[in-house]
Design an enzyme around this catalytic site. Structure first.
Site, PDB file in Angstrom:
ATOM      1  N   LYS A   1      -5.332 -14.641   1.475  1.00 46.02           N
ATOM      2  CA  LYS A   1      -6.381 -15.656   1.601  1.00 46.02           C
ATOM      3  C   LYS A   1      -7.693 -15.046   2.141  1.00 46.02           C
ATOM      4  O   LYS A   1      -7.677 -13.984   2.765  1.00 46.02           O
ATOM      5  CB  LYS A   1      -5.886 -16.783   2.506  1.00 46.02           C
TER       6      LYS A   1
ATOM      7  N   TYR B   1      -3.437 -26.200  -5.529  1.00 43.75           N
ATOM      8  CA  TYR B   1      -3.093 -27.102  -4.421  1.00 43.75           C
ATOM      9  C   TYR B   1      -3.002 -28.564  -4.852  1.00 43.75           C
ATOM     10  O   TYR B   1      -3.152 -29.455  -4.026  1.00 43.75           O
ATOM     11  CB  TYR B   1      -4.105 -26.929  -3.284  1.00 43.75           C
TER      12      TYR B   1
ATOM     13  N   PHE C   1      -7.143 -32.879   4.686  1.00 41.73           N
ATOM     14  CA  PHE C   1      -7.727 -31.539   4.790  1.00 41.73           C
ATOM     15  C   PHE C   1      -7.967 -30.904   3.423  1.00 41.73           C
ATOM     16  O   PHE C   1      -8.408 -29.752   3.331  1.00 41.73           O
ATOM     17  CB  PHE C   1      -6.828 -30.620   5.639  1.00 41.73           C
TER      18      PHE C   1
ATOM     19  N   ARG D   1       9.140 -16.270   2.626  1.00 41.47           N
ATOM     20  CA  ARG D   1       8.619 -17.376   3.459  1.00 41.47           C
ATOM     21  C   ARG D   1       8.985 -17.157   4.925  1.00 41.47           C
ATOM     22  O   ARG D   1       8.211 -17.459   5.821  1.00 41.47           O
ATOM     23  CB  ARG D   1       9.203 -18.726   3.001  1.00 41.47           C
TER      24      ARG D   1
ATOM     25  N   THR E   1       3.708 -22.778   8.472  1.00 39.68           N
ATOM     26  CA  THR E   1       2.361 -23.122   7.989  1.00 39.68           C
ATOM     27  C   THR E   1       1.361 -23.138   9.148  1.00 39.68           C
ATOM     28  O   THR E   1       0.248 -22.629   9.030  1.00 39.68           O
ATOM     29  CB  THR E   1       2.404 -24.500   7.306  1.00 39.68           C
TER      30      THR E   1
ATOM     31  N   ARG F   1       2.009 -14.875   9.644  1.00 40.33           N
ATOM     32  CA  ARG F   1       1.120 -15.946  10.131  1.00 40.33           C
ATOM     33  C   ARG F   1       1.086 -15.999  11.652  1.00 40.33           C
ATOM     34  O   ARG F   1       0.048 -16.293  12.255  1.00 40.33           O
ATOM     35  CB  ARG F   1       1.561 -17.289   9.538  1.00 40.33           C
TER      36      ARG F   1
ATOM     37  N   ASN G   1      -4.227 -19.303   7.777  1.00 37.74           N
ATOM     38  CA  ASN G   1      -2.953 -18.596   7.990  1.00 37.74           C
ATOM     39  C   ASN G   1      -2.769 -17.380   7.080  1.00 37.74           C
ATOM     40  O   ASN G   1      -1.661 -16.967   6.813  1.00 37.74           O
ATOM     41  CB  ASN G   1      -1.788 -19.586   7.903  1.00 37.74           C
TER      42      ASN G   1
ATOM     43  N   HIS H   1      -0.735 -16.960   1.376  1.00 29.00           N
ATOM     44  CA  HIS H   1       0.048 -17.991   0.702  1.00 29.00           C
ATOM     45  C   HIS H   1       1.317 -17.347   0.173  1.00 29.00           C
ATOM     46  O   HIS H   1       1.274 -16.235  -0.359  1.00 29.00           O
ATOM     47  CB  HIS H   1      -0.731 -18.591  -0.477  1.00 29.00           C
TER      48      HIS H   1
ATOM     49  N   GLU I   1       3.337 -21.673  -9.888  1.00 30.69           N
ATOM     50  CA  GLU I   1       2.225 -20.895  -9.345  1.00 30.69           C
ATOM     51  C   GLU I   1       2.075 -19.538 -10.053  1.00 30.69           C
ATOM     52  O   GLU I   1       0.963 -19.107 -10.330  1.00 30.69           O
ATOM     53  CB  GLU I   1       2.430 -20.679  -7.838  1.00 30.69           C
TER      54      GLU I   1
HETATM   55  N1  UDP Z   1      -2.911 -26.798   5.788  1.00 26.83           N
HETATM   56  C1  UDP Z   1      -3.692 -27.200   6.862  1.00 26.83           C
HETATM   57  N2  UDP Z   1      -3.238 -28.230   7.652  1.00 26.83           N
HETATM   58  C2  UDP Z   1      -2.043 -28.839   7.440  1.00 26.83           C
HETATM   59  C3  UDP Z   1      -1.271 -28.428   6.358  1.00 26.83           C
HETATM   60  C4  UDP Z   1      -1.726 -27.396   5.550  1.00 26.83           C
HETATM   61  O1  UDP Z   1      -4.752 -26.641   7.093  1.00 26.83           O
HETATM   62  O2  UDP Z   1      -1.695 -29.773   8.202  1.00 26.83           O
HETATM   63  C5  UDP Z   1      -3.389 -25.707   4.916  1.00 26.83           C
HETATM   64  C6  UDP Z   1      -2.796 -24.358   5.292  1.00 26.83           C
HETATM   65  O3  UDP Z   1      -3.777 -23.351   5.068  1.00 26.83           O
HETATM   66  C7  UDP Z   1      -1.644 -24.239   4.322  1.00 26.83           C
HETATM   67  C8  UDP Z   1      -2.221 -24.900   3.056  1.00 26.83           C
HETATM   68  O4  UDP Z   1      -3.013 -25.974   3.575  1.00 26.83           O
HETATM   69  O5  UDP Z   1      -1.233 -22.907   4.122  1.00 26.83           O
HETATM   70  C9  UDP Z   1      -1.194 -25.432   2.082  1.00 26.83           C
HETATM   71  O6  UDP Z   1      -0.347 -26.354   2.743  1.00 26.83           O
HETATM   72  P1  UDP Z   1       1.221 -26.335   2.538  1.00 26.83           P
HETATM   73  O7  UDP Z   1       1.762 -27.556   3.204  1.00 26.83           O
HETATM   74  O8  UDP Z   1       1.556 -26.108   1.110  1.00 26.83           O
HETATM   75  O9  UDP Z   1       1.672 -25.084   3.440  1.00 26.83           O
HETATM   76  P2  UDP Z   1       2.201 -23.648   3.010  1.00 26.83           P
HETATM   77  O10 UDP Z   1       3.090 -23.828   1.802  1.00 26.83           O
HETATM   78  O11 UDP Z   1       0.996 -22.783   2.734  1.00 26.83           O
HETATM   79  O12 UDP Z   1       2.974 -23.148   4.202  1.00 26.83           O
HETATM   80 MG    MG Z   2       2.810 -24.825  -0.013  1.00 27.29          MG
END
Ligand code: UDP
Ligand code: MG
Length: 151
Positions: free
Chosen positions: A11, A51, A59, A94, A100, A111, A125, A128, A139
């Site tokens: 990112k 996304y 957000f 993961r 996250t 992260r 974070n 991805h 994806e």
């Molecule tokens: N994100 C955020 N606030 C939240 C949830 C997600 O800023 O409460 C952002 C964060 O950068 C995250 C991305 O949105 O990596 C995608 O969200 P997702 O729930 O898919 O999390 P990920 O799969 O990346 O762990």
């Molecule tokens: Mg995700």
């Protein structure tokens, strides 16, 4: 045990903070195999498609700005996209990536080591990683052509 492929995106916060090498080092040491890599200019369309499932989240617009590099004022933003392959690659990577929310991520994870929460509340974070098989397939298809994956 199944051989799986998972999508990684470095990112823009990681790019601007020069964490790319450190993140790839963690991934390399995980023992998984890199099977695709390229720099991609993240268009608005690509960001929104990637996304799409989060489009109703409060957000979302900030997240789109984040992944496009706009949040960090990056001109000519490009993202390093990677595909890693291996046994249970999706869940194992993961685990290595961490939660996250960087505050909740174990300090030993990517992260947990490098992520931060901004005053706006967005989770920066640094990486991805696909969350599950369905996400990974969708994806990888979105970011790569079939012949760009070398196995
Ligand atoms: N994100 C955020 N606030 C939240 C949830 C997600 O800023 O409460 C952002 C964060 O950068 C995250 C991305 O949105 O990596 C995608 O969200 P997702 O729930 O898919 O999390 P990920 O799969 O990346 O762990
Ligand atoms: Mg995700």
């Amino acid at each position: 045990m199944a051989r799986e492929k998972t999508l990684i995106l470095i990112k823009p916060d990681a790019t601007i903070r020069k964490l790319t090498g450190l993140i790839i080092d963690r991934l390399e040491n995980s023992g998984f195999e890199m099977v695709a890599a390229k720099l991609i200019k993240v268009t608005d369309d690509l960001a929104r498609k990637h996304y799409d499932s989060l489009k109703n989240q409060p957000f979302f617009e900030n997240l789109i700005k984040y992944i496009k590099g706009e949040l960090h004022g990056i001109k000519n933003n490009k993202i390093l996209a990677l595909v890693y392959s291996g046994e249970n690659a999706i869940s194992e990577i993961r685990r290595l990536v961490g939660s996250t929310n960087p505050e909740e991520a174990d300090p030993s994870t990517i992260r947990g080591s490098f992520g931060r929460i901004t005053t706006k509340g967005l989770f920066e974070n640094v990486i991805h990683a696909s969350a599950n098989k369905e996400d990974a397939e969708r994806e990888i298809r979105l970011w790569f052509k079939e012949d760009e994956i070398i196995e």
